[in-house]
Design a protein around this motif. Structure first.
Motif, mmCIF file in Angstrom:
data_model
loop_
_atom_site.group_PDB
_atom_site.id
_atom_site.type_symbol
_atom_site.label_atom_id
_atom_site.label_comp_id
_atom_site.label_asym_id
_atom_site.label_seq_id
_atom_site.Cartn_x
_atom_site.Cartn_y
_atom_site.Cartn_z
ATOM 1 N N ILE A 124 0.843 -1.265 -0.114
ATOM 2 C CA ILE A 124 -0.012 -0.065 -0.190
ATOM 3 C C ILE A 124 0.762 1.165 0.051
ATOM 4 O O ILE A 124 1.742 1.308 0.994
ATOM 5 N N GLY A 125 0.758 2.099 -1.055
ATOM 6 C CA GLY A 125 1.580 3.173 -1.096
ATOM 7 C C GLY A 125 3.017 2.873 -1.485
ATOM 8 O O GLY A 125 3.304 1.984 -1.927
ATOM 9 N N ASP A 126 3.881 3.685 -0.614
ATOM 10 C CA ASP A 126 5.382 3.423 -0.841
ATOM 11 C C ASP A 126 5.951 2.653 0.329
ATOM 12 O O ASP A 126 7.205 2.963 0.541
#
Length: 158
Positions: A124-126
Motif C-alpha cells: 500500500i503506497g510506498d
C-alpha cells in the motif's frame, strides 16, 4: 503501490503429480490435519475450488495471525501450476494490498520434483517490506512444504 518479487526453489523426493495432489487439490483437508497447531481450518466461501474461488484459512493457536482469505487465480492440474492471492486478513499487516503466490511443480531427474515458487507482495503506497518479514514468510512456506513431504514419505499410500 510497490511490488516486491521473490523466488524460491525447493527439491523433494515426491513426484510432481503426488505433491500437487496433496498440496493443492487435497490441501484444504490435508494441511489442517498435518499441522493442526498452525492451521485450524480451510473453508471454501465462494466457488468450487477452481479459479475465482475464495477460501478462508483460519490459523491455529500457534500462529501469530487469525485468518486470511485467498482467491484462486489459476489451477492447472495437467501442468501442476497453481496461483492464488491473499486478499484479506491480518497477515497483510495493513501494509499490503495483496500477496500473490505462483507455484509450479516440475519433474526432477531423480524422480522427485522441483517446486518453483514466485511470491509478489503488493504494498500500500510506498511502504517498504522488511527483509526479515519476507524471510519469516519463506520459512513458514518451506516448513509447510516439508511437513507435507514428510507426511507423504511416512504414508506412501496416502
Amino acid at each position: 503501490m510497490g511490488v516486491f518479487t521473490y523466488e524460491t526453489e525447493i527439491v523433494t523426493a515426491i513426484p510432481p503429480a503426488k505433491m500437487f495432489q496433496s498440496l493443492v487439490i487435497e490441501g484444504d483437508q490435508l494441511i489442517p490435519k498435518i499441522v493442526p497447531k498452525a492451521f485450524k481450518s480451510v473453508e471454501l466461501i465462494e466457488g468450487d475450488g477452481g479459479p475465482g474461488s475464495i477460501k478462508k484459512i483460519t490459523f491455529g493457536e500457534g500462529s501469530q495471525f487469525n485468518y486470511i482469505k485467498h482467491k484462486v487465480e489459476t489451477l492447472d492440474k495437467d501442468n501442476f501450476t497453481y496461483c492464488y492471492s491473499v486478499i484479506e486478513g491480518d497477515a497483510l499487516m495493513n501494509t499490503l494490498e495483496k500477496i500473490t503466490y505462483e507455484t509450479k511443480l516440475l519433474a526432477s531427474p531423480e524422480g522427485g520434483s522441483i517446486c518453483k515458487s514466485t511470491s509478489k507482495y503488493y504494498t500500500i503506497g510506498d511502504i517498504e517490506i522488511k527483509e526479515e518479514e519476507i524471510k519469516a514468510g519463506k520459512e513458514k512456506a518451506l516448513g509447510l512444504f516439508k511437513a507435507i513431504e514428510a507426511y507423504l514419505l511416512a504414508n506412501p499410500d496416502a
